[in-house]
Design a protein around this motif. Structure first.
Motif, short mmCIF file in Angstrom:
data_model
loop_
_atom_site.label_atom_id
_atom_site.label_comp_id
_atom_site.label_asym_id
_atom_site.label_seq_id
_atom_site.Cartn_x
_atom_site.Cartn_y
_atom_site.Cartn_z
N TRP A 28 -34.84 -18.95 -0.23
CA TRP A 28 -35.98 -19.53 0.48
C TRP A 28 -36.55 -18.54 1.49
O TRP A 28 -37.77 -18.41 1.62
CB TRP A 28 -35.56 -20.82 1.17
CG TRP A 28 -35.10 -21.90 0.24
CD1 TRP A 28 -35.51 -22.09 -1.06
CD2 TRP A 28 -34.14 -22.92 0.51
NE1 TRP A 28 -34.87 -23.18 -1.60
CE2 TRP A 28 -34.01 -23.71 -0.67
CE3 TRP A 28 -33.38 -23.26 1.61
CZ2 TRP A 28 -33.15 -24.80 -0.74
CZ3 TRP A 28 -32.52 -24.36 1.55
CH2 TRP A 28 -32.41 -25.11 0.37
N GLN A 202 -41.70 -32.69 1.93
CA GLN A 202 -40.29 -32.97 2.19
C GLN A 202 -39.75 -34.10 1.32
O GLN A 202 -38.62 -34.02 0.83
CB GLN A 202 -40.13 -33.31 3.67
CG GLN A 202 -38.71 -33.54 4.11
CD GLN A 202 -38.63 -33.66 5.63
OE1 GLN A 202 -39.04 -32.76 6.35
NE2 GLN A 202 -38.09 -34.77 6.12
N GLU A 204 -41.09 -35.38 -1.66
CA GLU A 204 -41.16 -35.14 -3.10
C GLU A 204 -40.46 -33.86 -3.53
O GLU A 204 -40.17 -33.66 -4.71
CB GLU A 204 -42.63 -35.08 -3.54
CG GLU A 204 -43.36 -36.41 -3.43
CD GLU A 204 -42.80 -37.43 -4.39
OE1 GLU A 204 -42.25 -37.07 -5.44
OE2 GLU A 204 -42.90 -38.64 -4.09
N GLY A 205 -40.23 -32.95 -2.59
CA GLY A 205 -39.59 -31.69 -2.94
C GLY A 205 -40.54 -30.69 -3.57
O GLY A 205 -40.11 -29.73 -4.21
N LYS A 206 -41.84 -30.89 -3.37
CA LYS A 206 -42.83 -29.95 -3.90
C LYS A 206 -44.09 -30.02 -3.06
O LYS A 206 -44.45 -31.06 -2.50
CB LYS A 206 -43.15 -30.25 -5.36
CG LYS A 206 -43.69 -31.65 -5.62
CD LYS A 206 -43.93 -31.88 -7.11
CE LYS A 206 -44.47 -33.30 -7.36
NZ LYS A 206 -44.70 -33.55 -8.80
N VAL A 211 -42.76 -25.61 1.12
CA VAL A 211 -41.92 -26.79 0.94
C VAL A 211 -40.78 -26.75 1.95
O VAL A 211 -40.05 -25.76 2.04
CB VAL A 211 -41.33 -26.87 -0.48
CG1 VAL A 211 -40.42 -28.08 -0.62
CG2 VAL A 211 -42.43 -26.92 -1.52
N ARG A 213 -37.34 -27.82 2.44
CA ARG A 213 -36.22 -28.33 1.64
C ARG A 213 -35.32 -29.26 2.45
O ARG A 213 -34.51 -30.00 1.89
CB ARG A 213 -35.40 -27.16 1.10
CG ARG A 213 -36.17 -26.25 0.14
CD ARG A 213 -36.64 -27.02 -1.06
NE ARG A 213 -37.40 -26.18 -2.00
CZ ARG A 213 -38.00 -26.64 -3.08
NH1 ARG A 213 -37.95 -27.94 -3.36
NH2 ARG A 213 -38.68 -25.83 -3.87
N ASN A 214 -35.45 -29.21 3.78
CA ASN A 214 -34.74 -30.14 4.67
C ASN A 214 -33.26 -30.21 4.31
O ASN A 214 -32.71 -31.28 4.06
CB ASN A 214 -35.38 -31.53 4.61
CG ASN A 214 -34.98 -32.39 5.80
OD1 ASN A 214 -34.55 -31.88 6.82
ND2 ASN A 214 -35.12 -33.70 5.67
N TYR A 241 -26.19 -27.00 -0.49
CA TYR A 241 -27.47 -27.67 -0.31
C TYR A 241 -27.48 -28.99 -1.06
O TYR A 241 -27.21 -29.04 -2.26
CB TYR A 241 -28.61 -26.79 -0.81
CG TYR A 241 -29.93 -27.50 -0.91
CD1 TYR A 241 -30.49 -28.11 0.20
CD2 TYR A 241 -30.63 -27.55 -2.11
CE1 TYR A 241 -31.70 -28.77 0.13
CE2 TYR A 241 -31.85 -28.20 -2.21
CZ TYR A 241 -32.38 -28.81 -1.07
OH TYR A 241 -33.58 -29.45 -1.16
N PRO A 243 -30.35 -32.10 -1.21
CA PRO A 243 -31.66 -32.53 -0.69
C PRO A 243 -31.56 -33.78 0.16
O PRO A 243 -30.78 -34.69 -0.14
CB PRO A 243 -32.47 -32.79 -1.98
CG PRO A 243 -31.79 -31.99 -3.03
CD PRO A 243 -30.33 -32.01 -2.67
N TYR A 246 -31.94 -37.03 -1.65
CA TYR A 246 -30.73 -37.49 -2.34
C TYR A 246 -29.79 -38.18 -1.36
O TYR A 246 -29.20 -39.22 -1.68
CB TYR A 246 -30.05 -36.29 -3.02
CG TYR A 246 -28.78 -36.61 -3.79
CD1 TYR A 246 -28.59 -37.85 -4.39
CD2 TYR A 246 -27.78 -35.66 -3.93
CE1 TYR A 246 -27.42 -38.14 -5.10
CE2 TYR A 246 -26.62 -35.93 -4.64
CZ TYR A 246 -26.45 -37.17 -5.22
OH TYR A 246 -25.29 -37.44 -5.92
N TYR A 280 -30.94 -36.63 -9.27
CA TYR A 280 -30.26 -35.88 -8.23
C TYR A 280 -28.75 -35.82 -8.50
O TYR A 280 -28.11 -34.77 -8.34
CB TYR A 280 -30.50 -36.51 -6.86
CG TYR A 280 -31.86 -36.21 -6.27
CD1 TYR A 280 -32.29 -34.90 -6.09
CD2 TYR A 280 -32.69 -37.23 -5.84
CE1 TYR A 280 -33.52 -34.62 -5.52
CE2 TYR A 280 -33.93 -36.96 -5.27
CZ TYR A 280 -34.33 -35.65 -5.11
OH TYR A 280 -35.55 -35.38 -4.55
#
Length: 291
Positions: A28, A202, A204-206, A211, A213-214, A241, A243, A246, A280
């Motif tokens: 990242w 954050q 939707e992940g896109k 983005v 990724r939190n 990691y 998400p 998840y 996930y």
């Protein structure tokens, strides 16, 4: 750029020894050089940060040193570096997907009054209206003085240092949000929120430009002076990691499996995104929810 934001990317990690940085963080972080090869990319470590305060804001050092959680020092650092040098600060769990110097980003159309750019919070009830994971600024903007005045008001107390405190309000997104909302309406025009759908993604992940990724690697521990098990969990979270979506969906699912009723907002999130839980799980496997 028309906004006057210098072409600098600031990030921070506890040490310059990046061999211990998990691969996903390295990926990242490297994405910013790929998106903006002509920008200066600076990685600040804990020693650099304290030196920065000693040079530019020595009167704040007693407050800085008293913060019980490392994330609080990282939080307040991004405000100081934005004021002194300008450029863009991005958390290590932020990935560049398309660039941040477009017309809806840090290079607005002519006539714009924007001098400070902060991504809008995807969760205003939790964070406030702004989120400090991605901020950019022209150097020496009055807004940052307001941030530090409020940070002094919200400095750690001896009880907070013993019992632990939640950083969101005294150094995190709540601080930058409240410093903004306390400004007169005319002064607020210099502070521009970046669309979270375009510059966070954050949930939707896109997102087309960046983005968040939190990864949730920061921790606020109870009994911080002696709570070594908590700090060990913090270290583990930096290595793997999972998400945040998840994590949230797993929490909702376990509540439903127990027969508990979800809150209205949690139920809405489960209805909108619950179908993704299995995806996930298949990708990341089970995880320790307390870690």
């Amino acid at each position: 750029m028309r906004s006057g934001v210098p072409k600098i990317i600031h990030q921070t990690w506890p040490s310059r020894n990046v061999s211990g940085v998990a691969p996903h963080y390295r990926k990242w972080s490297a994405s910013w050089g790929s998106c903006h090869p002509d920008w200066l990319h600076v990685l600040w470590d804990d020693c650099d940060i304290r030196t920065l305060f000693a040079k530019h804001r020595p009167s704040f050092l007693p407050i800085f040193d008293a913060y019980p959680n490392p994330v609080q020092r990282a939080d307040i650092f991004r405000c100081l570096v934005s004021n002194e040098y300008g450029g863009a600060y991005v958390d290590m769990d932020y990935e560049c997907t398309g660039g941040i110097d477009g017309p809806t980003g840090l290079n607005p159309p002519p006539g714009s009054s924007c001098k400070v750019f902060i991504v809008n919070s995807p969760d205003p009830e939790h964070d406030g209206v702004l989120q400090n994971a991605f901020m950019a600024s022209v150097p020496h903007q009055p807004y940052w003085e307001n941030v530090f005045e409020l940070a002094i008001e919200r400095k750690s107390t001896w009880t907070g240092r013993i019992w632990g405190e939640i950083p969101i309000q005294n150094t995190g997104p709540g601080l930058v949000s409240d410093a903004y909302t306390k400004l007169p309406e005319e002064a607020q025009k210099a502070i521009c929120g970046l669309n979270s759908t375009e510059f966070s993604g954050q949930a939707e992940g896109k997102a087309p430009y960046a983005v968040h990724r939190n990864a949730g690697s920061w921790c606020a521990c109870r009994y911080p002076l002696i709570n070594f098990p908590c700090w060990n969990k913090c270290k583990q979270k930096k290595k793997k990691y999972v998400p945040s979506m998840y994590r949230d969906l797993t929490r909702y699912k376990r509540s439903l499996d127990r027969g508990d009723k979800l809150s209205e907002s949690d139920a809405a999130m489960w209805k909108a995104h619950g179908h993704r839980w299995q995806e996930y799980f298949d990708e990341y496997g089970a995880f320790d929810e307390s870690a």
